[in-house]
Design a protein around this motif. Structure first.
Motif, PDB file in Angstrom:
ATOM      1  N   TYR A 122       0.830  -1.198   0.000  1.00 26.03           N
ATOM      2  CA  TYR A 122       0.000   0.000   0.000  1.00 26.03           C
ATOM      3  C   TYR A 122       0.872   1.259   0.000  1.00 26.03           C
ATOM      4  CZ  TYR A 122      -3.547  -3.363   1.568  1.00 26.03           C
ATOM      5  OH  TYR A 122      -4.373  -4.431   1.678  1.00 26.03           O
ATOM      6  N   ASP A 123       0.266   2.352  -0.440  1.00 25.82           N
ATOM      7  CA  ASP A 123       0.911   3.672  -0.387  1.00 25.82           C
ATOM      8  C   ASP A 123       0.200   4.578   0.617  1.00 25.82           C
ATOM      9  OD1 ASP A 123       2.685   2.846  -2.343  1.00 25.82           O
ATOM     10  OD2 ASP A 123       1.457   3.619  -3.989  1.00 25.82           O
ATOM     11  N   ASN A 124      -0.394   3.983   1.647  1.00 20.02           N
ATOM     12  CA  ASN A 124      -1.175   4.752   2.616  1.00 20.02           C
ATOM     13  C   ASN A 124      -0.331   5.775   3.373  1.00 20.02           C
ATOM     14  OD1 ASN A 124      -3.311   3.161   1.860  1.00 20.02           O
ATOM     15  ND2 ASN A 124      -3.193   1.806   3.650  1.00 20.02           N
ATOM     16  N   GLU A 125       0.905   5.401   3.724  1.00 19.18           N
ATOM     17  CA  GLU A 125       1.740   6.314   4.499  1.00 19.18           C
ATOM     18  C   GLU A 125       2.216   7.490   3.646  1.00 19.18           C
ATOM     19  OE1 GLU A 125       4.880   4.215   6.379  1.00 19.18           O
ATOM     20  OE2 GLU A 125       3.543   3.007   7.662  1.00 19.18           O
ATOM     21  N   GLN A 126       2.428   7.240   2.373  1.00 16.02           N
ATOM     22  CA  GLN A 126       2.871   8.322   1.502  1.00 16.02           C
ATOM     23  C   GLN A 126       1.759   9.331   1.241  1.00 16.02           C
ATOM     24  OE1 GLN A 126       4.719   5.069  -1.257  1.00 16.02           O
ATOM     25  NE2 GLN A 126       5.464   7.056  -1.997  1.00 16.02           N
ATOM     26  N   TYR A 127       0.533   8.813   1.183  1.00 11.86           N
ATOM     27  CA  TYR A 127      -0.620   9.677   0.878  1.00 11.86           C
ATOM     28  C   TYR A 127      -1.705   9.413   1.932  1.00 11.86           C
ATOM     29  CZ  TYR A 127       1.962   9.608  -3.481  1.00 11.86           C
ATOM     30  OH  TYR A 127       2.976   9.682  -4.416  1.00 11.86           O
ATOM     31  N   PRO A 128      -1.488   9.959   3.135  1.00  9.56           N
ATOM     32  CA  PRO A 128      -2.444   9.699   4.216  1.00  9.56           C
ATOM     33  C   PRO A 128      -3.789  10.369   3.963  1.00  9.56           C
ATOM     34  CG  PRO A 128      -0.842  11.338   4.890  1.00  9.56           C
ATOM     35  CD  PRO A 128      -0.392  10.835   3.558  1.00  9.56           C
ATOM     36  N   ALA A 129      -4.810   9.734   4.492  1.00 12.97           N
ATOM     37  CA  ALA A 129      -6.177  10.245   4.345  1.00 12.97           C
ATOM     38  C   ALA A 129      -6.569  11.055   5.574  1.00 12.97           C
ATOM     39  CB  ALA A 129      -7.144   9.089   4.160  1.00 12.97           C
ATOM     40  N   THR A 130      -7.378  12.085   5.346  1.00  3.79           N
ATOM     41  CA  THR A 130      -7.977  12.869   6.429  1.00  3.79           C
ATOM     42  C   THR A 130      -9.428  12.411   6.589  1.00  3.79           C
ATOM     43  OG1 THR A 130      -6.571  14.766   5.938  1.00  3.79           O
ATOM     44  CG2 THR A 130      -8.564  15.169   7.247  1.00  3.79           C
ATOM     45  N   ILE A 131      -9.784  11.949   7.806  1.00 12.29           N
ATOM     46  CA  ILE A 131     -11.107  11.346   8.040  1.00 12.29           C
ATOM     47  C   ILE A 131     -11.906  12.209   8.999  1.00 12.29           C
ATOM     48  CG2 ILE A 131     -12.335   9.311   8.885  1.00 12.29           C
ATOM     49  CD1 ILE A 131      -9.862   7.649   8.174  1.00 12.29           C
ATOM     50  N   GLU A 132     -13.112  12.576   8.600  1.00  7.40           N
ATOM     51  CA  GLU A 132     -14.079  13.257   9.454  1.00  7.40           C
ATOM     52  C   GLU A 132     -15.334  12.392   9.494  1.00  7.40           C
ATOM     53  OE1 GLU A 132     -14.713  17.332   8.213  1.00  7.40           O
ATOM     54  OE2 GLU A 132     -12.712  17.365   7.276  1.00  7.40           O
ATOM     55  N   CYS A 133     -15.640  11.846  10.682  1.00  6.71           N
ATOM     56  CA  CYS A 133     -16.696  10.830  10.744  1.00  6.71           C
ATOM     57  C   CYS A 133     -17.632  11.047  11.917  1.00  6.71           C
ATOM     58  CB  CYS A 133     -16.060   9.431  10.855  1.00  6.71           C
ATOM     59  SG  CYS A 133     -17.251   8.083  10.828  1.00  6.71           S
ATOM     60  N   THR A 134     -18.926  10.876  11.656  1.00  5.19           N
ATOM     61  CA  THR A 134     -19.978  10.759  12.674  1.00  5.19           C
ATOM     62  C   THR A 134     -20.834   9.560  12.272  1.00  5.19           C
ATOM     63  OG1 THR A 134     -21.669  12.099  11.576  1.00  5.19           O
ATOM     64  CG2 THR A 134     -19.998  13.271  12.886  1.00  5.19           C
ATOM     65  N   PRO A 135     -21.705   9.078  13.145  1.00  7.85           N
ATOM     66  CA  PRO A 135     -22.574   7.958  12.755  1.00  7.85           C
ATOM     67  C   PRO A 135     -23.475   8.259  11.566  1.00  7.85           C
ATOM     68  CG  PRO A 135     -22.534   8.175  15.140  1.00  7.85           C
ATOM     69  CD  PRO A 135     -21.820   9.376  14.583  1.00  7.85           C
TER      70      PRO A 135
END
Length: 410
Positions: free
Chosen positions: A245-258
């Motif tokens: 995976y390339d997750n560390e190179q291109y991290p995601a920003t997560i905003e979550c509610t139910p």
């Protein structure tokens, strides 16, 4: 004197024992018959499903019946073969067309389905049977095509059901997506959780910003602890991104509610694939259809995506016939009716036909076995007889004591 007291004591003890036996007899006679496994229940199973890959649904239908005079609470059991796992609600009813419950069925995690008769069969003890339908999943990888015979254990017997296996042999890998989309499926056999994936084509330009939103409809809530973004260039056999995976190179920003989810990436290079896995929990299990919608925006271009999943149901039918009730005779006289003479022909006396025995009396009732008597209140009758005997003994002893006392007083 001591002998008289002793006889009075014995008679009193006998009377008390008689009362206790009578009360115990009443209690035992009121006990219902004990439930048991039905040894002669019958079932047939069939399916028209075709399996192409692991976790495909296999829809099954059945016809079932039990012997006449089966009792409420009696059961029969069906065990799924190891190739199948139960899929759907753990319990369902088998009802008559007018909604009377004939039996209930309960499935456990091991694939055992127990059918239990209800009080309906007490008033409808004949021709008890019906149908059922339920959904399973093929839990193994069907590497070889052909017809597979599945073995269901039913009581002490085995019911074999053929199922067609047609695994993919050509062009089986999913194509690289050309547009953004969303898929959703049940994550557990109980259908209490739904998993979805939001996917998109590989990045087309040298620098791309991606924003994904996900909004579940009524009856679902997002589990924010199980939101999984993935970035990479390698796709596996199932078509999804696999390591490295390339997750560390291109991290995601997560905003979550139910109730809503927003995930964004910045600066994704050409050729990168992006996926987002989302787990939602069912908050209203009464719904038949669950829907989840969202958007995928790549470099300012927004695409509407959505998916829905229908709940699979198990169901069944049942029926039964009430026992025939003899119709009592209303005749109060055995004398033939007096004929009315005809004026145009000699009188002909028509005697009534000989009474015939009703058909329902010609079949002798089956004699009760010792076990049946033990389960239908025969213990209560036995205790009544014993109580009567003890009461009689007590009375005799008291009578004898009274006579001896009178004799000594003279």
């Amino acid at each position: 004197m001591n002998n008289q007291i002793h006889q009075k004591t014995v008679s009193l003890v006998a009377a008390l024992l008689a009362v206790g036996m009578a009360v115990l007899g009443l209690g035992l006679s009121a006990l219902p018959a004990s439930a048991e496994e039905i040894p002669d229940a019958e079932i047939t199973l069939s399916t028209s499903s075709i399996v192409t890959r692991q976790w495909d649904q296999v829809n099954l239908t059945c016809e079932w019946s039990v012997p006449d005079n089966s009792q409420p609470g009696d059961t029969f059991t069906l065990q799924l073969p190891p190739e199948l796992r139960w899929f759907g609600a753990a319990t369902f009813d088998l009802d008559t067309p007018d909604g009377q419950r004939v039996a209930t069925a309960t499935a456990n995690d091991a694939g055992q389905v127990v059918f239990t008769l209800t009080d309906f069969v007490a008033l409808h003890p004949l021709n008890v049977g019906g149908t059922c339908s339920f959904v399973t999943q093929y839990s193994v990888d069907p590497a070889i095509g052909g017809t597979k015979e599945l073995s269901f254990v039913f009581g002490d017997s085995v019911v074999r059901v053929p199922v067609s296996i047609e695994p993919c042999t050509e062009n089986c890998l999913p194509e690289v997506p050309t547009t953004a989309g969303k898929s959703m499926w049940w994550a557990d056999p109980a259908q209490s959780e739904l998993q979805s994936i939001l996917y998109m084509p590989p990045m087309a330009s040298a620098n791309n910003d991606v924003v994904v939103t996900d909004v579940p409809a009524a009856g679902m809530v997002i589990d924010c602890s199980r939101v999984t973004p993935r970035v990479g260039k390698v796709r596996g056999e199932a078509g999804n991104i696999v390591e490295p995976y390339d997750n560390e190179q291109y991290p995601a920003t997560i905003e979550c509610t139910p109730q809503s989810l927003k995930v964004s990436w910045t600066g994704l290079p050409q050729g990168e694939h992006v996926e987002l896995f989302v787990m939602t929990k069912v908050s209203d299990p009464s719904l038949d259809v669950y829907e989840n919608n969202g958007t995928v925006t790549i470099s300012g271009e927004e695409n509407q995506v959505g998916a829905q999943m229908r709940r699979s149901h198990a169901s069944g039918t049942g029926q039964g016939t009430a026992a025939a009730t003899p119709i009592p005779s209303t005749s109060t006289s055995t004398s033939p009716a007096t004929p009315i003479p005809s004026t145009s022909s000699p009188a002909v006396v028509v005697l009534p036909a000989e009474p015939t025995e009703p058909a329902w009396t010609k079949t002798p009732a089956p004699s009760a076995t010792a076990e049946q008597l033990a389960n239908t209140g025969a213990q209560g009758q036995a205790f009544f007889f014993l109580a009567a005997a003890l009461l009689a003994v007590g009375s005799l002893l008291a009578f004898a004591g009274a006579r001896k006392h009178r004799h000594r007083s003279h």
